[in-house]
Write a protein that holds these residues in place. Sequence first.
Motif, short mmCIF file in Angstrom:
data_model
loop_
_atom_site.label_atom_id
_atom_site.label_comp_id
_atom_site.label_asym_id
_atom_site.label_seq_id
_atom_site.Cartn_x
_atom_site.Cartn_y
_atom_site.Cartn_z
N ALA A 158 62.11 56.29 -0.75
CA ALA A 158 62.12 56.05 0.70
C ALA A 158 63.51 55.65 1.18
N ARG A 159 64.15 54.79 0.44
CA ARG A 159 65.50 54.34 0.83
C ARG A 159 66.49 55.51 0.77
N ARG A 160 66.40 56.31 -0.28
CA ARG A 160 67.32 57.44 -0.46
C ARG A 160 67.12 58.49 0.62
N GLU A 161 65.87 58.71 1.01
CA GLU A 161 65.54 59.74 2.00
C GLU A 161 65.56 59.19 3.44
N LYS A 162 65.95 57.91 3.56
CA LYS A 162 66.00 57.24 4.88
C LYS A 162 64.63 57.24 5.56
N ARG A 163 63.62 56.97 4.75
CA ARG A 163 62.26 56.84 5.26
C ARG A 163 62.00 55.39 5.67
N LYS A 164 61.07 55.19 6.60
CA LYS A 164 60.90 53.88 7.20
C LYS A 164 59.71 53.08 6.66
N LYS A 165 58.75 53.76 6.01
CA LYS A 165 57.53 53.05 5.63
C LYS A 165 56.97 53.59 4.32
N VAL A 166 56.43 52.68 3.50
CA VAL A 166 55.69 53.03 2.29
C VAL A 166 54.27 52.50 2.44
N THR A 167 53.29 53.36 2.17
CA THR A 167 51.88 52.99 2.23
C THR A 167 51.29 53.04 0.83
N ALA A 168 50.78 51.92 0.34
CA ALA A 168 50.13 51.86 -0.97
C ALA A 168 48.64 52.09 -0.79
N VAL A 169 48.11 53.09 -1.48
CA VAL A 169 46.70 53.49 -1.33
C VAL A 169 45.91 53.07 -2.56
N HIS A 170 44.73 52.49 -2.34
CA HIS A 170 43.99 51.85 -3.43
C HIS A 170 42.49 51.80 -3.08
N LYS A 171 41.71 51.24 -3.99
CA LYS A 171 40.30 50.92 -3.74
C LYS A 171 40.02 49.54 -4.34
N ALA A 172 40.93 48.61 -4.06
CA ALA A 172 40.85 47.28 -4.66
C ALA A 172 39.69 46.46 -4.13
N ASN A 173 39.10 46.88 -3.02
CA ASN A 173 37.92 46.18 -2.52
C ASN A 173 36.72 46.35 -3.44
N ILE A 174 36.72 47.42 -4.23
CA ILE A 174 35.64 47.67 -5.18
C ILE A 174 36.12 47.47 -6.62
N MET A 175 37.22 48.09 -6.97
CA MET A 175 37.77 47.97 -8.33
C MET A 175 38.82 46.88 -8.34
N LYS A 176 38.34 45.64 -8.40
CA LYS A 176 39.20 44.49 -8.17
C LYS A 176 40.19 44.24 -9.31
N PHE A 177 39.87 44.66 -10.52
CA PHE A 177 40.77 44.43 -11.64
C PHE A 177 41.82 45.54 -11.74
N THR A 178 41.38 46.81 -11.74
CA THR A 178 42.32 47.91 -11.93
C THR A 178 43.15 48.17 -10.66
N ASP A 179 42.48 48.55 -9.60
CA ASP A 179 43.19 48.77 -8.34
C ASP A 179 43.77 47.47 -7.80
N GLY A 180 43.10 46.37 -8.11
CA GLY A 180 43.64 45.07 -7.71
C GLY A 180 44.99 44.80 -8.36
N LEU A 181 45.13 45.18 -9.63
CA LEU A 181 46.42 45.01 -10.31
C LEU A 181 47.48 45.90 -9.68
N PHE A 182 47.13 47.16 -9.41
CA PHE A 182 48.07 48.06 -8.75
C PHE A 182 48.53 47.49 -7.42
N LEU A 183 47.60 46.99 -6.63
CA LEU A 183 47.94 46.46 -5.31
C LEU A 183 48.82 45.22 -5.43
N ALA A 184 48.53 44.36 -6.39
CA ALA A 184 49.36 43.17 -6.60
C ALA A 184 50.79 43.56 -6.96
N CYS A 185 50.93 44.57 -7.81
CA CYS A 185 52.26 45.05 -8.19
C CYS A 185 52.98 45.64 -6.97
N ALA A 186 52.24 46.39 -6.14
CA ALA A 186 52.84 46.98 -4.94
C ALA A 186 53.37 45.90 -4.01
N ARG A 187 52.62 44.82 -3.84
CA ARG A 187 53.07 43.73 -2.98
C ARG A 187 54.32 43.06 -3.53
#
Length: 333
Positions: A158-187
Amino acid sequence: MAHRVTLIPGDGIGPEITAAARLVLEASGAPLEWEVVEAGEKVIPEFGTPLPPHVLESIRRNRVALKGPLTTPIGHGFRSVNVALRQELDLYACVRPAQTLPGIKTRYEHVDLIVVRENTEDLYAGIEHKVGKDAAESIKIVTREASTRIVRFAFELARREKRKKVTAVHKANIMKFTDGLFLACAREVAAAYPDIAFEEMIVDAMCMKLVQAPENYDVIVTLNLYGDIISDLAAGLVGGLGVAPGANIGDAAAVFEPVHGSAPKHAGQDKVNPLATILSGVMLLKHLGLNEAAERVFKGVTAVLREGKVLTYDLGGNARTSEMAAAIAAQIA
C-alpha cells in the motif's frame, strides 16, 4: 543491466498468451532476457513430473518468472503444480489487482483495488482426514508468523503503490482462535503504519460491500480461503478472469501469471484474450523497478481497448491473440 526472467509457456493456451505478453513487454524497451523452461502436463512423459527440478532452479536463480497456466493431471497422483511452486519457493503472498479498464463490459466504473491473500496455510494447507465412514475433518492452521508477514506485506505494498487504506478481512466473530489470531496480528502491524488507514471487515459483509460499492476499497488483506473467493469476486467486478492478472511473491522469488486456467479446448487457435498475462507482465516490470516500462505497457493496453478495433472474441471483436498483442506493441512503439 538486463534482468533475466524465467519464462514458463505453460499448457493449453499458455504458449500463445505468453508469446503475446513477451512481444508486448519487449516493445516497452524493458531490458529483459528470457530463460524459457517447460513445465506442466506436457513434460510428464520426459521427466515423470509436471514440475521438474530444473524449473525450480531457474526461478531460484533468476528470482522472477512469468508463467502461463499449467494443467494438473486428474487421477495421476500429481499435486497441483501451482501449489507445489508456492510451497517449494515459499511464495507466501498472492497478489491480485482488480481495475476497471476502458471498453471492458462491466456494471462498475471506478474499481481499483488489490487483494493480498496469505498463500501457505489456513484450510488450504490440506490437512484433512476421514472420521469414520460418514464424516470428514479439515484442520485450519493459522500462525502468528504467517499472519504478521502477510499483513506487513499488504501495508508495504500500500505504501509503495501510494494506496490510502488496508482492509483486513476475517471471520473472528465465529473462529475466535484462528481468525482471531490473524486479526490480532493485523491490528499490531497496522499500528506501525499510521500514514495508512486501517479497517476490519467480516468476510460475508466484505463480499456484500464489494458488490455494493467496490470503489470504497483499496488494499484487502486476508487468509487463504477467503482470499481465493474474494479475488475471483473482484475479477468479476471488472470483467472476469480474462482481465485478471496475478502474482505469487516471496522473499526470494516472484512468479507472475494470469488467474485463469489453461483452457485446452482453445489451444492452438490463436483466439484467446491475452490481457491477463500482459497485465501480469506489467506487475512483473513494476516488481523489477521498471516503472516507466510498466506504464508504457499499461497505456498501450488501455489505448487499444479504448479504440476498440483490435479485440479478441470475448471482448467483442474478432482479432486473433497475436493480432491484439501486435496492436498493443504498436501503440507502445
